[in-house]
Design an enzyme around this catalytic site. Structure first.
Site, PDB file in Angstrom:
ATOM      1  N   ALA A  50       0.881  -1.040   0.003  1.00 40.74           N
ATOM      2  CA  ALA A  50       0.044  -0.058   0.116  1.00 40.74           C
ATOM      3  C   ALA A  50       0.835   1.203  -0.051  1.00 40.74           C
ATOM      4  CB  ALA A  50      -0.812   0.021   1.080  1.00 40.74           C
ATOM      5  N   ASN A  51       0.385   2.374   0.077  1.00 40.09           N
ATOM      6  CA  ASN A  51       0.978   3.470   0.305  1.00 40.09           C
ATOM      7  C   ASN A  51       0.332   4.551   1.183  1.00 40.09           C
ATOM      8  OD1 ASN A  51      -0.632   5.513  -1.322  1.00 40.09           O
ATOM      9  ND2 ASN A  51       0.011   3.957  -3.204  1.00 40.09           N
ATOM     10  N   ARG A  52       1.088   5.854   1.486  1.00 41.51           N
ATOM     11  CA  ARG A  52       0.314   6.528   2.457  1.00 41.51           C
ATOM     12  C   ARG A  52      -0.794   7.414   1.929  1.00 41.51           C
ATOM     13  NH1 ARG A  52       5.014   9.856   4.753  1.00 41.51           N
ATOM     14  NH2 ARG A  52       3.474  10.756   6.033  1.00 41.51           N
ATOM     15  N   SER A  53      -1.143   7.548   0.818  1.00 38.33           N
ATOM     16  CA  SER A  53      -2.196   8.292   0.360  1.00 38.33           C
ATOM     17  C   SER A  53      -3.631   8.193   1.246  1.00 38.33           C
ATOM     18  CB  SER A  53      -2.523   7.991  -1.185  1.00 38.33           C
ATOM     19  OG  SER A  53      -3.713   8.819  -1.448  1.00 38.33           O
TER      20      SER A  53
END
Ligand code: CTP
Length: 400
Positions: free
Chosen positions: A210-213
């Site tokens: 995943a990513n931090r968005s």
């Protein structure tokens, strides 16, 4: 500028225990910038005081006695004619019946007869009263006269029973008011497609890359597009955010799912705002069972994900305006310029995500708008909603 700046709302409050929620609604509408004139019926006065509303709206709240005061004979006509929206929340069975019959025996029903603005109703009553054929007939008549009816919803009722009768929550009603008041805005009749949030790429049934968005900027763009009167579809990666009222929400998980959704919708859209943080890579093969620790440290082989914006810009049928977002940690302008050109965009919103007050998770952002024609506009630190408004206003000008 606040979203409901210079909009005048008459909020009618009738005698239901949901009156206490009407105070929150009045506060929310005021915070959105609207001028809210509250009219209480005599029954509502038993539940809540005009002072409560005056305290949250900063304006006088009206009661039946005002009908016979010095402003007397013109008050209801003035309130009715000046309004951009007449919202009655909560609306009791009794008031619905009066409105359906065109009766005008108190300040609120008089104002409703005098008003030319759209009428929005949020019924609240006991389930049996709502189901009664008389109430249903009132609602049918009112709908036929053009009224919008939102709710009631199902749940616990003041009678101790549970059923359909609860007033819709103030946040949702404020959202409906926002949609109604945006009709005829600069993006009226336009279809705006927005992507938001990060994608998740499965490693196994329980783990993802995943990513931090957080999705906050994308959701703010969807709200801003709605506020300008657009029809909005929001394609969202996993996030806890609630979609703005009026947006058509499509939830996806992976970049490939997002690509499929966007390609299916792009041909009919006038504008694409690609705010999602799309994962560039995915595990080439997601394990179908949970990878166990005892099996040792796994090696996860990655495969490239499609570049969604690039694919859209290469389509024959594509939105007139394509807007990309470049979240960079270094060489902001050079990287963003490169993406503007290589992805065939009309505009790119560049932001430096290394700053504490801009980028991921926070409610503010500091961006630079770069356009195809070489234009460059640096915006100060703004809320994500304010950034969204600026982006939408600029993108709307490119549509012309
Ligand atoms: N984007 C996309 N598809 C991808 C990756 C990004 O459509 N697979 C879009 C993003 O939604 C954004 C723009 O392209 O609007 C730029 O995204 P960004 O991640 O900054 O660019 P990348 O092309 O992925 O380049 P890099 O990550 O190497 O900086």
């Amino acid at each position: 500028m606040l979203p409901l700046h210079a909009k005048r709302i008459v909020l009618g409050v009738t005698g239901s225990i949901a009156c206490y929620k009407a105070a929150d609604l009045a506060s929310k509408l005021t915070q959105l910038g609207a001028e809210v004139d509250v009219i209480l019926t005599a029954a509502a006065e038993h539940f809540i005081k005009p002072l409560t509303f005056q305290s949250v709206t900063g304006r006088r709240a009206y009661i039946d006695q005002d009908l016979w005061g010095p402003e007397g004979h013109v008050l209801h006509v003035k309130l009715g004619k000046d309004a951009d929206l007449l919202l009655i929340a909560p609306a009791t069975a009794n008031t619905l019946a009066k409105l359906a019959a065109g009766q005008a025996d108190n300040l609120l029903t008089l104002t409703a007869l005098a008003a030319t603005a759209p009428l929005m109703l949020a019924p609240a009553m006991d389930g049996g009263m709502f189901d009664h054929p008389a109430t249903q007939a009132s609602l049918e008549t009112l709908r036929a006269h053009g009224a919008q009816v939102h709710g009631p919803v199902s749940g616990h009722l003041a009678s101790g029973l549970s059923g359909v009768g609860r007033m819709l929550e103030p946040a949702e009603l404020a959202g409906h008011a926002r949609v109604a008041l945006s009709a005829g805005g600069p993006l009226a009749g336009r279809r705006v497609l927005v992507t938001a949030g990060g994608t998740q790429e499965p490693i196994d049934p329980v783990r993802v890359i995943a990513n931090r968005s957080s999705g906050k900027q994308g959701y703010a763009l969807a709200q801003a597009a709605l506020d300008l009167g657009a029809q909005v579809t929001l394609v969202s990666g996993p996030t806890a955010l609630i979609a703005p009222v009026g947006a058509h929400l499509l939830r996806v998980q992976t970049a490939v799912e997002m690509r499929d959704a966007v390609l299916a919708l792009a041909a009919a859209a006038d504008m694409l705002l690609m705010a999602a943080a799309v994962a560039d890579f995915r595990p080439s093969q997601a394990a179908d069972k949970k990878i166990k620790r005892a099996e040792g440290v796994p090696t996860v082989e990655l495969a490239a994900n499609p570049d969604i914006l690039k694919e859209v810009s290469q389509q024959a049928q594509k939105p007139r305006v394509l807007v990309g977002f470049a979240a960079e940690s270094n060489d902001l302008l050079a990287n963003a310029q490169g993406k503007l050109a290589s992805k065939g965009l009309d505009m790119i919103v560049a932001n430096d995500v290394s700053a504490q007050d801009a980028g991921f998770e926070v409610d503010t952002n500091r961006v630079i708008l770069l356009s195809k024609d070489g234009g460059q506009e640096e915006l100060p630190l703004l809320s994500k909603y304010e950034v969204a408004r600026k982006v939408l206003e600029k993108a709307a000008s490119l549509l012309k």
